[in-house]
Design a protein around this motif. Structure first.
Motif, PDB file in Angstrom:
ATOM      1  N   LEU A  73      -7.521 -39.433  12.286  1.00  0.00           N
ATOM      2  CA  LEU A  73      -6.181 -39.872  12.691  1.00  0.00           C
ATOM      3  C   LEU A  73      -5.791 -41.174  11.999  1.00  0.00           C
ATOM      4  N   ARG A  74      -6.750 -42.063  11.795  1.00  0.00           N
ATOM      5  CA  ARG A  74      -6.469 -43.311  11.071  1.00  0.00           C
ATOM      6  C   ARG A  74      -5.976 -42.994   9.661  1.00  0.00           C
ATOM      7  N   GLU A  75      -6.669 -42.106   8.971  1.00  0.00           N
ATOM      8  CA  GLU A  75      -6.275 -41.738   7.611  1.00  0.00           C
ATOM      9  C   GLU A  75      -4.930 -41.024   7.600  1.00  0.00           C
ATOM     10  N   ASP A  76      -4.689 -40.158   8.580  1.00  0.00           N
ATOM     11  CA  ASP A  76      -3.393 -39.473   8.664  1.00  0.00           C
ATOM     12  C   ASP A  76      -2.259 -40.465   8.894  1.00  0.00           C
ATOM     13  N   ASN A  77      -2.495 -41.463   9.730  1.00  0.00           N
ATOM     14  CA  ASN A  77      -1.467 -42.477   9.961  1.00  0.00           C
ATOM     15  C   ASN A  77      -1.234 -43.315   8.709  1.00  0.00           C
ATOM     16  N   LYS A  78      -2.301 -43.647   7.986  1.00  0.00           N
ATOM     17  CA  LYS A  78      -2.144 -44.377   6.714  1.00  0.00           C
ATOM     18  C   LYS A  78      -1.310 -43.548   5.736  1.00  0.00           C
ATOM     19  N   THR A  79      -1.594 -42.268   5.667  1.00  0.00           N
ATOM     20  CA  THR A  79      -0.837 -41.374   4.788  1.00  0.00           C
ATOM     21  C   THR A  79       0.625 -41.307   5.231  1.00  0.00           C
ATOM     22  N   LEU A  80       0.854 -41.212   6.536  1.00  0.00           N
ATOM     23  CA  LEU A  80       2.225 -41.172   7.036  1.00  0.00           C
ATOM     24  C   LEU A  80       2.969 -42.460   6.680  1.00  0.00           C
ATOM     25  N   ALA A  81       2.315 -43.604   6.799  1.00  0.00           N
ATOM     26  CA  ALA A  81       2.963 -44.871   6.427  1.00  0.00           C
ATOM     27  C   ALA A  81       3.392 -44.842   4.959  1.00  0.00           C
ATOM     28  N   ALA A  82       2.531 -44.331   4.093  1.00  0.00           N
ATOM     29  CA  ALA A  82       2.867 -44.237   2.665  1.00  0.00           C
ATOM     30  C   ALA A  82       4.042 -43.287   2.447  1.00  0.00           C
ATOM     31  N   ARG A  83       4.062 -42.195   3.170  1.00  0.00           N
ATOM     32  CA  ARG A  83       5.165 -41.231   3.027  1.00  0.00           C
ATOM     33  C   ARG A  83       6.466 -41.795   3.579  1.00  0.00           C
ATOM     34  N   LEU A  84       6.364 -42.590   4.627  1.00  0.00           N
ATOM     35  CA  LEU A  84       7.554 -43.259   5.154  1.00  0.00           C
ATOM     36  C   LEU A  84       8.098 -44.253   4.133  1.00  0.00           C
ATOM     37  N   ARG A  85       7.229 -44.943   3.439  1.00  0.00           N
ATOM     38  CA  ARG A  85       7.678 -45.861   2.386  1.00  0.00           C
ATOM     39  C   ARG A  85       8.403 -45.099   1.269  1.00  0.00           C
ATOM     40  N   GLU A  86       7.861 -43.935   0.897  1.00  0.00           N
ATOM     41  CA  GLU A  86       8.525 -43.099  -0.112  1.00  0.00           C
ATOM     42  C   GLU A  86       9.909 -42.678   0.373  1.00  0.00           C
ATOM     43  N   ALA A  87       9.997 -42.273   1.630  1.00  0.00           N
ATOM     44  CA  ALA A  87      11.291 -41.874   2.199  1.00  0.00           C
ATOM     45  C   ALA A  87      12.251 -43.062   2.219  1.00  0.00           C
ATOM     46  N   HIS A  88      11.726 -44.241   2.539  1.00  0.00           N
ATOM     47  CA  HIS A  88      12.547 -45.453   2.548  1.00  0.00           C
ATOM     48  C   HIS A  88      13.154 -45.689   1.166  1.00  0.00           C
ATOM     49  N   ASN A  89      12.346 -45.492   0.127  1.00  0.00           N
ATOM     50  CA  ASN A  89      12.850 -45.672  -1.238  1.00  0.00           C
ATOM     51  C   ASN A  89      13.997 -44.709  -1.549  1.00  0.00           C
ATOM     52  N   VAL A  90      13.874 -43.461  -1.110  1.00  0.00           N
ATOM     53  CA  VAL A  90      14.944 -42.480  -1.322  1.00  0.00           C
ATOM     54  C   VAL A  90      16.209 -42.920  -0.588  1.00  0.00           C
ATOM     55  N   CYS A  91      16.044 -43.376   0.643  1.00  0.00           N
ATOM     56  CA  CYS A  91      17.202 -43.825   1.426  1.00  0.00           C
ATOM     57  C   CYS A  91      17.854 -45.047   0.791  1.00  0.00           C
ATOM     58  N   GLU A  92      17.055 -45.978   0.317  1.00  0.00           N
ATOM     59  CA  GLU A  92      17.618 -47.160  -0.364  1.00  0.00           C
ATOM     60  C   GLU A  92      18.366 -46.760  -1.628  1.00  0.00           C
ATOM     61  N   GLU A  93      17.796 -45.829  -2.378  1.00  0.00           N
ATOM     62  CA  GLU A  93      18.431 -45.361  -3.611  1.00  0.00           C
ATOM     63  C   GLU A  93      19.836 -44.822  -3.337  1.00  0.00           C
ATOM     64  N   HIS A  94      20.000 -44.173  -2.192  1.00  0.00           N
ATOM     65  CA  HIS A  94      21.294 -43.573  -1.837  1.00  0.00           C
ATOM     66  C   HIS A  94      22.090 -44.432  -0.854  1.00  0.00           C
ATOM     67  N   ARG A  95      21.630 -45.653  -0.636  1.00  0.00           N
ATOM     68  CA  ARG A  95      22.308 -46.612   0.248  1.00  0.00           C
ATOM     69  C   ARG A  95      22.470 -46.103   1.679  1.00  0.00           C
ATOM     70  N   ASP A  96      21.476 -45.359   2.154  1.00  0.00           N
ATOM     71  CA  ASP A  96      21.453 -44.894   3.539  1.00  0.00           C
ATOM     72  C   ASP A  96      20.719 -45.943   4.370  1.00  0.00           C
ATOM     73  N   ILE A  97      21.445 -46.967   4.720  1.00  0.00           N
ATOM     74  CA  ILE A  97      20.877 -48.123   5.413  1.00  0.00           C
ATOM     75  C   ILE A  97      20.366 -47.760   6.803  1.00  0.00           C
ATOM     76  N   ALA A  98      21.086 -46.899   7.494  1.00  0.00           N
ATOM     77  CA  ALA A  98      20.702 -46.555   8.866  1.00  0.00           C
ATOM     78  C   ALA A  98      19.335 -45.863   8.906  1.00  0.00           C
ATOM     79  N   THR A  99      19.130 -44.876   8.038  1.00  0.00           N
ATOM     80  CA  THR A  99      17.835 -44.194   8.015  1.00  0.00           C
ATOM     81  C   THR A  99      16.743 -45.164   7.561  1.00  0.00           C
ATOM     82  N   ALA A 100      17.038 -45.960   6.547  1.00  0.00           N
ATOM     83  CA  ALA A 100      16.054 -46.936   6.054  1.00  0.00           C
ATOM     84  C   ALA A 100      15.639 -47.897   7.176  1.00  0.00           C
ATOM     85  N   SER A 101      16.588 -48.324   7.990  1.00  0.00           N
ATOM     86  CA  SER A 101      16.274 -49.245   9.091  1.00  0.00           C
ATOM     87  C   SER A 101      15.347 -48.597  10.113  1.00  0.00           C
ATOM     88  N   LEU A 102      15.607 -47.348  10.446  1.00  0.00           N
ATOM     89  CA  LEU A 102      14.721 -46.645  11.377  1.00  0.00           C
ATOM     90  C   LEU A 102      13.329 -46.492  10.782  1.00  0.00           C
TER      91      LEU A 102
END
Length: 182
Positions: free
Chosen positions: A126-155
């Protein structure tokens, strides 16, 4: 003037076939990219939720109570992410996961169907899965920033913090005497 039952059925069938067109100022490419990355996150969150509950239900050993309660608390936190993720996808004009099969086809975190898993192995997985999820959330954050989706990025920023906290707790709960960071 009242509509005939046949007309009502015809209207219903037309509405059922109508696309889900949520109004948004985002471009179609942004909606497509954000929906895709967030649906992948949503599938991983559902997979992590079920794995966390699985390990919660099948916990054993001398630290049963502490681990059982920790995993129950973490599962609740993970599940609490699902509705806001799905609603963000809809708010930006996308569609969400529709079934367990859709989750299975989309998830990137691995399931664990073993009959028995050692308690410390559960925590480590579970620790490794959570670490992986954090990395995937960062990737998603980058996509949201690229498209100026501030609300999703904030969440996502809040979810990264929560995910890092779960990772930390799982690490500390499973440390052996003299162990260092992994």
């Amino acid at each position: 003037m009242k509509k005939s039952p046949a007309k009502n059925i015809q209207d219903l069938k037309l509405r059922q076939k109508a696309p889900l067109a949520t109004p948004t100022d985002l471009k179609a490419a942004a909606t497509k990219d954000i929906a895709a990355v967030m649906n992948a996150v949503l599938a991983d969150v559902f997979a992590l939720y079920l794995k966390t509950k699985n390990f919660h239900w099948h916990m054993s050993g001398p630290h049963f109570r502490d681990y059982h309660l920790l995993l129950d608390e973490q599962a609740d936190q993970v599940f609490a992410m699902t509705d806001p993720i799905a609603e963000r996808i809809r708010k930006v004009g996308g569609t969400t996961l529709k079934s367990i099969g859709h989750i299975a086809r989309t998830q990137r975190l691995l399931d664990n169907d073993a009959d028995y898993v050692e308690p410390l192995d559960m925590l480590a997985e579970l620790r490794e899965d959570n670490k992986t999820l954090a990395a995937r959330l960062r990737e998603a954050h980058n996509v949201c920033e690229e498209h100026r989706d501030i609300a999703t990025a904030s969440l996502i920023e809040v979810w990264i913090d929560e995910t890092e906290r779960r990772t930390w707790f799982l690490f500390e709960a499973s440390r052996q005497r003299g162990a260092t960071a992994i």
